[in-house]
Scaffold this motif. Structure first.
Motif, short mmCIF file in Angstrom:
data_model
loop_
_atom_site.label_atom_id
_atom_site.label_comp_id
_atom_site.label_asym_id
_atom_site.label_seq_id
_atom_site.Cartn_x
_atom_site.Cartn_y
_atom_site.Cartn_z
N SER A 75 53.19 51.83 91.67
CA SER A 75 53.56 50.60 91.79
C SER A 75 53.36 49.76 90.87
CB SER A 75 53.03 50.05 93.47
OG SER A 75 53.58 50.69 94.29
N ASP A 100 58.10 49.18 93.43
CA ASP A 100 57.66 50.50 93.74
C ASP A 100 58.77 51.72 93.15
OD1 ASP A 100 55.62 49.59 95.29
OD2 ASP A 100 56.92 49.57 97.16
N THR A 147 51.29 54.15 94.71
CA THR A 147 52.05 53.20 95.72
C THR A 147 51.30 53.58 97.17
OG1 THR A 147 54.19 53.68 94.69
CG2 THR A 147 53.97 53.19 97.01
N ASP A 182 49.34 48.32 99.12
CA ASP A 182 49.05 47.48 100.00
C ASP A 182 47.71 47.02 100.14
OD1 ASP A 182 51.86 47.51 100.63
OD2 ASP A 182 51.33 48.86 102.47
N THR A 229 59.46 39.93 101.03
CA THR A 229 60.81 40.27 101.18
C THR A 229 60.87 41.61 100.19
OG1 THR A 229 61.71 37.98 101.06
CG2 THR A 229 63.16 39.93 100.05
N GLU A 230 61.42 42.71 100.87
CA GLU A 230 61.70 44.07 100.06
C GLU A 230 63.15 44.37 99.94
OE1 GLU A 230 60.54 48.82 100.87
OE2 GLU A 230 59.60 47.00 102.12
N ARG A 231 63.55 44.85 98.89
CA ARG A 231 65.08 44.92 98.39
C ARG A 231 65.05 46.45 97.70
NH1 ARG A 231 69.32 41.50 94.88
NH2 ARG A 231 71.04 43.18 95.06
N ARG A 232 65.76 47.19 98.26
CA ARG A 232 66.00 48.76 97.67
C ARG A 232 67.22 48.57 96.71
NH1 ARG A 232 65.24 53.66 99.74
NH2 ARG A 232 65.54 55.31 98.35
N ASN A 255 61.98 49.90 94.61
CA ASN A 255 61.76 48.99 95.95
C ASN A 255 61.19 47.68 95.28
OD1 ASN A 255 62.83 49.98 97.99
ND2 ASN A 255 61.30 50.69 99.14
N HIS A 277 59.55 43.91 95.66
CA HIS A 277 58.91 43.00 96.54
C HIS A 277 58.65 41.92 96.16
CE1 HIS A 277 57.75 46.43 99.29
NE2 HIS A 277 57.81 47.24 98.14
#
Length: 592
Positions: free
Chosen positions: A429, A439, A464, A468, A496-499, A549, A551
């Motif tokens: 990450s 990620d 990764t 967190d 917000t997380e977008r693939r 991914n 964020h």
């Protein structure tokens, strides 16, 4: 009063005059000499009489010695010719009298005409009502630095002026030369926000909402104006205002791309200009032309001046754009070049809008007398977009988002990184300050990510599985902004997380850019030439896809776009699209 009169002229004295002749004059002056023959004044008889109320009837008799073609046979007795009525003398019943059908049609035609007049008046009143708020602002004295109405009550509010100064300037009619206290602080580097609401900024007092500032521009769709729309090249998609036609209507638009001096050294502007025109066409925005400019170095400003003078045609010119896109700096550069030939623009440089790193510096339309030929130049409030990073970052950290010098791409992994193996960066990450986390899920061994944005945001790489915990521990310390643990306590984090699944066709050129609204962009290279110099070309996967991914904070938007050709290598891999004759004709031209 109705007058009944009969006038009879005759050269024969034997012919008797009518018994009574009526006139409203007590006497009539004698006719000129040329009119006395063959008529004599002795044969004209006028008598005064108080008329009675009766219908008007006029008759004429021909003189015996007059032209027979005009008056018929002189041997025949004179005849009377009725003026109105029928042959029998009935009033209102002849060929000239309107029929009932004509009266009906006239009635309905009058109704239709009145409806058209009422509709035109209603449309005019509606237009005046829509533009009434803007016209009302012009009638109020405002700060020439930010456009806020001048006031003497609230010290912390925009537009505040010392009461003694206000009274003195008002006495001498010099309120247009007054700058408010907030603008003085902004010019000295203080970060004072005033815009709240959806798209506003947290912290400090919020004296106006982003929606109210947007409403101040709604009158433009009903005005005849020339729009100069500014876009930041560092945040092209985030600052584009794709729905600008909702504000400007059908008014012509000149697209100005600012801050091109921040692009990496060696960038080919021909490639960048073509890329911008392609992106503008994809967004379906019809513009007159595209100009690549720099307010700091004055590059491209002269082209904007020339086209503005050509396309203005007596209209006002409005400078529009998203918040913190560089409108005030652009106007300063514009007035500087215009002032070399236009004395009105030269005089306007003394009282130009204030420049500040705080988004939302301008709080109202600022009219500037900048054209000798007439019309005004307006600096308008920036359109505040909630999906940009500036809307979530603490106020004191906003300067960290603005690049101050030429961008230099930072690549991950670089030759110095220890990341290696058959999977390359998979399972790692990458943190871009405290605002972005990427990620890496599926890449090639030689895949490289290059970050273009403000240098104040540091880049950190961690596995990764530990991302967190690392973020919770280092936010406010290593990961900034926010720049302190105290500010991090109220920070909501990367919600917000977008693939993303990015497909590539040519491994020798970047596949795409991941643009972070309000920050910058990340260029994805499937196979980096520098990383594969010592290694053989890896075998490509069957699907030719890279998976990530991303964020970001909750309202911030992520754009996937075609790669922007920057740096020396940009001109090597950039491909110009072949255009048809129709596309070539309607495609806007770009200037640098």
């Amino acid at each position: 009063m109705l007058i009944s009169a009969n006038l009879s002229l005759s050269l024969n004295p034997s012919i008797k005059m009518p018994p009574k002749t009526f006139s409203i004059f007590p006497s009539l002056p004698s006719l000129p000499h040329q009119f006395q023959n063959p008529f004599s004044n002795s044969h004209l008889h006028f008598k005064t009489h108080l008329p009675k109320f009766s219908l008007i009837k006029c008759s004429a008799t021909a003189a015996p010695n007059s032209d027979p073609q005009l008056h018929g046979n002189p041997q025949n007795p004179p005849t009377q010719v009725p003026i109105s009525g029928s042959e029998t003398g009935t009033e209102g019943a002849g060929a000239a009298a309107p029929t009932r059908g004509q009266l009906f049609l006239e009635h309905h035609q009058a109704q239709a005409a009145s409806k058209l007049v009422l509709a035109a008046n209603k449309k005019r009143k509606k237009k005046e009502k829509l533009s009434g708020s803007f016209k009302g602002l012009n009638s109020v004295d405002c700060c020439y630095g930010c456009g806020a109405p001048l006031q003497i009550q609230e010290v912390d509010a925009p537009g505040f002026v010392d009461p003694d100064t206000y009274a003195l300037k008002k006495k001498h009619r010099q309120l247009k030369t007054v700058i408010c206290g907030r603008c003085r602080l902004l010019s000295h580097g203080h970060m004072i926000t005033a815009v709240g609401g959806h798209g506003g900024y947290a912290g400090g007092k919020q004296f106006v909402t982003a929606e109210e500032l947007r409403d101040k521009l709604s009158h433009l769709r009903h005005e005849k104006a020339l729009i100069v729309k500014l876009v930041d090249i560092v945040d092209f998609y985030g600052s584009f205002l794709s729905r600008v036609r909702d504000l400007t209507g059908a008014n012509p638009i000149i697209l100005v791309v600012t801050k091109i001096d921040l692009l990496p050294k060696g960038t080919d502007m021909n490639c960048v200009g073509d890329w911008i025109v392609e992106a503008t066409t994809k967004k379906k925005l019809n513009v007159l032309s595209v100009h690549l400019t720099s307010s700091k170095s004055l590059v491209g400003i002269s082209g904007v001046v020339a086209e503005t003078q050509e396309e203005k045609k007596g209209r006002d010119v409005y400078i529009m754009g998203s918040a913190n896109v560089g409108k005030s700096a652009f106007i300063t550069a514009l007035l500087m070049l215009m002032g070399e030939r236009d004395p009105v623009a030269a005089a306007a440089q003394k009282y130009k809008p204030i420049q500040s790193a705080v988004p939302g510096t301008t709080l109202g339309p600022i009219p500037i007398d900048a054209f000798f030929s007439g019309g005004k130049l307006y600096d308008t409030p920036g359109v505040h977009l909630h999906h940009r990073q500036g809307a979530v970052v603490p106020t004191d950290d906003l300067p960290l988002l603005a690049p101050r010098s030429r961008l230099k791409g930072r690549s991950i992994p670089s030759n110095r990184d220890t990341i290696s193996g058959a999977r390359g960066m998979e399972g790692f990450s990458i943190f871009w300050g405290g605002l972005v986390r990427v990620d890496v899920l599926k890449v090639l061994p030689c895949t490289r990510l290059t970050f273009y944005g403000p240098k104040a945001l540091q880049i950190h790489i961690v596995p990764t599985a530990e991302a967190d915990e690392f973020y919770k521990k280092e936010i406010g310390l290593m990961l900034t902004p926010p720049t302190s643990k105290q500010r991090a306590e109220s920070w909501n984090g990367l919600e917000t997380e977008r693939r993303l699944q990015l497909r590539f066709d040519d491994p020798d050129r970047p596949s795409s850019d991941i643009a972070i609204s309000g920050l910058g962009w990340i260029t994805i290279e499937p196979i980096s030439k520098e990383l594969r110099m010592s290694d053989p070309i890896p075998e490509l996967p069957d699907d030719n896809e890279l998976h990530f991914n991303v964020h970001v904070p909750k309202p911030v938007e992520i754009f996937v776009r075609s790669p922007l050709p920057v740096g020396k290598s940009g001109s090597e891999w950039y491909q110009y699209r072949e255009l048809t004759e129709q596309e070539e004709e309607f495609r806007p031209k770009w200037y640098y």
